[in-house]
Design a protein around this motif. Structure first.
Motif, short mmCIF file in Angstrom:
data_model
loop_
_atom_site.label_atom_id
_atom_site.label_comp_id
_atom_site.label_asym_id
_atom_site.label_seq_id
_atom_site.Cartn_x
_atom_site.Cartn_y
_atom_site.Cartn_z
N ALA A 68 0.71 12.75 13.70
CA ALA A 68 1.07 11.98 12.51
C ALA A 68 0.71 10.51 12.69
O ALA A 68 0.16 9.88 11.77
N TYR A 69 1.00 9.97 13.85
CA TYR A 69 0.68 8.57 14.11
C TYR A 69 -0.83 8.34 14.02
O TYR A 69 -1.28 7.32 13.47
N SER A 70 -1.61 9.29 14.50
CA SER A 70 -3.07 9.18 14.46
C SER A 70 -3.59 9.19 13.03
O SER A 70 -4.58 8.52 12.71
N VAL A 71 -2.95 9.98 12.16
CA VAL A 71 -3.34 9.97 10.74
C VAL A 71 -3.24 8.56 10.18
O VAL A 71 -4.14 8.06 9.50
N GLY A 72 -2.11 7.90 10.47
CA GLY A 72 -1.93 6.54 10.00
C GLY A 72 -2.97 5.58 10.56
O GLY A 72 -3.51 4.73 9.84
N TRP A 96 4.48 4.79 12.84
CA TRP A 96 3.22 4.09 12.56
C TRP A 96 3.43 3.00 11.50
O TRP A 96 3.00 1.85 11.67
N ALA A 97 4.10 3.34 10.40
CA ALA A 97 4.33 2.37 9.34
C ALA A 97 5.15 1.18 9.84
O ALA A 97 4.88 0.03 9.49
N LYS A 98 6.14 1.45 10.67
CA LYS A 98 6.96 0.38 11.24
C LYS A 98 6.10 -0.57 12.07
O LYS A 98 6.23 -1.80 11.96
N ASP A 99 5.22 -0.01 12.90
CA ASP A 99 4.36 -0.84 13.74
C ASP A 99 3.42 -1.68 12.89
O ASP A 99 3.20 -2.87 13.15
N VAL A 100 2.81 -1.06 11.89
CA VAL A 100 1.87 -1.78 11.01
C VAL A 100 2.57 -2.91 10.29
O VAL A 100 2.08 -4.05 10.24
N ASN A 101 3.72 -2.62 9.73
CA ASN A 101 4.43 -3.64 8.96
C ASN A 101 4.93 -4.78 9.85
O ASN A 101 4.94 -5.95 9.44
N ALA A 102 5.34 -4.45 11.07
CA ALA A 102 5.79 -5.48 12.00
C ALA A 102 4.65 -6.42 12.39
O ALA A 102 4.88 -7.58 12.73
N ALA A 103 3.41 -5.90 12.33
CA ALA A 103 2.24 -6.70 12.67
C ALA A 103 1.68 -7.45 11.46
O ALA A 103 0.60 -8.04 11.54
N GLY A 104 2.38 -7.40 10.34
CA GLY A 104 1.92 -8.12 9.17
C GLY A 104 1.31 -7.26 8.09
O GLY A 104 0.80 -7.77 7.09
N GLY A 105 1.33 -5.96 8.29
CA GLY A 105 0.76 -5.05 7.30
C GLY A 105 -0.73 -4.86 7.48
O GLY A 105 -1.31 -5.25 8.50
N ILE A 106 -1.35 -4.22 6.50
CA ILE A 106 -2.80 -4.00 6.51
C ILE A 106 -3.43 -4.94 5.49
O ILE A 106 -3.11 -4.88 4.30
N MET A 107 -4.28 -5.82 5.96
CA MET A 107 -4.88 -6.83 5.08
C MET A 107 -3.79 -7.62 4.35
O MET A 107 -3.91 -7.94 3.17
N GLY A 108 -2.70 -7.91 5.08
CA GLY A 108 -1.61 -8.68 4.50
C GLY A 108 -0.70 -7.90 3.59
O GLY A 108 0.23 -8.46 2.99
N ILE A 133 0.87 -1.17 0.00
CA ILE A 133 0.00 0.00 0.00
C ILE A 133 0.91 1.22 0.00
O ILE A 133 1.69 1.43 0.94
N THR A 134 0.85 1.99 -1.05
CA THR A 134 1.75 3.15 -1.18
C THR A 134 1.04 4.41 -0.68
O THR A 134 -0.08 4.70 -1.07
N ILE A 135 1.72 5.12 0.18
CA ILE A 135 1.16 6.34 0.79
C ILE A 135 2.17 7.46 0.60
O ILE A 135 3.36 7.31 0.91
N GLY A 136 1.70 8.59 0.08
CA GLY A 136 2.56 9.73 -0.16
C GLY A 136 2.25 10.89 0.74
O GLY A 136 1.09 11.15 1.09
N ALA A 137 3.28 11.61 1.15
CA ALA A 137 3.11 12.81 1.97
C ALA A 137 4.22 13.79 1.66
O ALA A 137 5.32 13.41 1.27
N ALA A 186 9.45 16.02 13.07
CA ALA A 186 8.70 15.26 14.07
C ALA A 186 7.57 14.49 13.41
O ALA A 186 7.30 13.33 13.77
N TYR A 187 6.91 15.10 12.43
CA TYR A 187 5.86 14.41 11.69
C TYR A 187 6.42 13.20 10.95
O TYR A 187 5.79 12.13 10.89
N GLN A 188 7.59 13.36 10.36
CA GLN A 188 8.22 12.25 9.66
C GLN A 188 8.44 11.07 10.61
O GLN A 188 8.18 9.91 10.25
N LYS A 189 8.88 11.35 11.82
CA LYS A 189 9.08 10.29 12.81
C LYS A 189 7.75 9.62 13.15
O LYS A 189 7.68 8.40 13.30
N GLY A 190 6.69 10.42 13.28
CA GLY A 190 5.38 9.86 13.61
C GLY A 190 4.85 8.96 12.51
O GLY A 190 4.35 7.86 12.77
N TYR A 191 4.96 9.41 11.26
CA TYR A 191 4.51 8.59 10.13
C TYR A 191 5.34 7.30 10.05
O TYR A 191 4.79 6.21 9.86
N ASN A 192 6.65 7.43 10.18
CA ASN A 192 7.52 6.26 10.07
C ASN A 192 7.28 5.27 11.21
O ASN A 192 7.31 4.05 10.99
#
Length: 436
Positions: free
Chosen positions: A349-353, A82-94, A56-60, A74-80
């Motif tokens: 930023a994390y909340s946006v994700g 969130w993405a790290k957490d999601v990917n570590a959990a297997g991504g979104i819908m795989g 899933i490609t997301i642009g900002a 700081a926003y970059q850290k928040g976005y990153n």
């Protein structure tokens, strides 16, 4: 749940930290059609993923350089994070999440170019917002023309939602507290004081910015109604050369209260330095933004000078929310420092994700039209900032409003308002300058 303060201009409810946690838990226990937690959404999505495993490609676009760079980084850290957490959990819908972040150098012109590139050249699936209302307004218009949902956390000024594009397409979704109401907890605190203890005079210097000005202007209107005399009110260019002369003018009036329309640390630091040079200390000093920047703020102004500085927000590192506490711990583990160094930009930023993730799972993919309809359906979502529920224009009507203040020689960033809310400590007046 606390009653709304008397002068909130929208349906913004100031909740205590405990009440917010209860609200989040209640939302989690409600039906899946009305709410879903980010963590459970990931687990469920991974378990039921389809054959589609493309990322899933997301642009900002973010201000990695320029006037807003402290916030952008700081926003970059928040976005990153969130993405790290999601990917570590297997991504979104795989599906793994892939972020593309371009530098807009804090420029409204460049932010337009960046989103055109992300949408028309990179063909990202989704777009996340930049930092500041100044950049969000033109950026969201680019997204609207291409039918993209525009989920963001730092574009809460009225001008963002009143654009012809958003009024026509309703594609903007701000997960954070609406800007205009941010300083109302302070106004309500002054209203609660006996008349003999209220400030007599106030000044309202404002950097020219759609984020900085609306909350200060509303505060001025309400404080004047309480009998607080305005001795200075002026909007000045958001340029460093303007800061010291404006601050000198305010110091010459010596008001009891200064409510500064600021967007960043340098603006606040310049006013503080000029006040110190003029041997003037206001009794109350509220800045729209800047003091919430944690280590960046303390480094710029000095820990001793930070005491008593106030700033509004809808989140702080000590917020009693399990998702928030987990994020703060992960941030400290990855970037170092302490919990107090985690500023609100990271949480926004994390909340946006998190909102995007829940919308993807609920709609079964990244169809922007479906995501827009879902986010306007009245659903209550869960984030590290608490509950999110969008009104027809995309503002978060479930957000909380707090005031925070630096205490103990710049070592503690504490919740002080609303008075009596769980977690609020006694508000103090501005401490004398450490080097005066």
């Amino acid at each position: 749940m606390r009653a709304s303060p008397p002068w909130f201009s929208r349906n913004i409810i100031a909740l205590s930290a405990v009440a917010l946690s209860v609200g989040v838990l209640a939302a989690c226990s409600s039906s899946g059609s009305s709410s879903s937690s980010s963590t459970s959404a990931s687990a469920s999505a991974s378990a039921t993923s389809s054959a589609n495993t493309t990322p899933i490609t997301i642009g900002a676009s973010l201000s990695l350089t320029g006037d807003f760079s402290a916030d952008g980084l700081a926003y970059q850290k928040g976005y990153n994070l969130w993405a790290k957490d999601v990917n570590a959990a297997g991504g979104i819908m795989g599906r793994q999440v892939k972020l593309t972040i371009l530098n807009d150098a804090s420029s409204p012109n460049q932010v337009v170019t960046n989103y055109q590139t992300l949408i028309n050249t990179d063909h990202v699936d989704l777009t996340f917002g930049p930092f500041s209302s100044l950049l969000t307004t033109p950026a969201s218009a680019v997204a609207a023309r291409s039918g993209y949902a525009f989920i963001e956390g730092a574009g809460g000024a009225p001008t963002v939602f009143q654009t012809p594009q958003n009024e026509a397409d309703h594609n903007v979704f701000d997960v954070s507290l609406p800007v205009a109401d941010e300083i109302m907890p302070f106004v309500n605190y002054i209203a609660s004081l006996p008349a003999s203890q209220r400030p007599k005079t106030a000044a309202y210097p404002m950097a020219q910015d759609p984020f900085a000005d609306p909350p200060v202007q509303l505060a001025q209107q309400k404080l004047q109604a309480l009998g607080v005399k305005t001795v200075y009110s002026n909007i000045f260019p958001a340029e460093p050369s303007s800061y010291t002369p404006q601050a000198d003018n305010v110091a010459g009036k010596a008001p009891d209260v200064v409510v500064l329309g600021s967007t960043d640390v340098p603006t606040v630091a310049a006013f503080m330095k000029a006040f110190e040079t003029n041997h003037y200390t206001p009794k109350w000093f509220v800045a729209a933004a800047g003091p919430d920047q944690g280590a960046a703020f303390i480094t710029a102004v000095g820990a001793g000078n930070a005491d008593g500085m106030m700033v509004p927000n809808g989140w702080y590192p000590g917020y009693n929310n399990a998702q928030s506490q987990k994020m703060v711990n992960e941030y400290v583990a990855q970037y170092g420092g302490t919990a107090s160094d985690v500023n609100a930009d990271v949480a926004e930023a994390y909340s946006v994700g998190q909102v995007a993730e829940q919308a993807i799972v609920a709609t079964g993919g990244t169809d922007n039209a479906k995501i827009i309809a879902y986010l306007h359906s009245g659903v209550t979502l869960n984030t590290v900032q608490g509950p999110v529920k969008f009104d027809p224009l995309g503002e978060n009507g479930a957000s909380a409003a707090f005031m925070f203040q630096w205490h103990d020689k710049g070592t503690k960033f504490t919740q002080v308002l609303p008075t009596g809310a769980q977690g609020s400590v006694t508000i103090i007046q501005k401490a004398p300058w450490a080097t005066s």
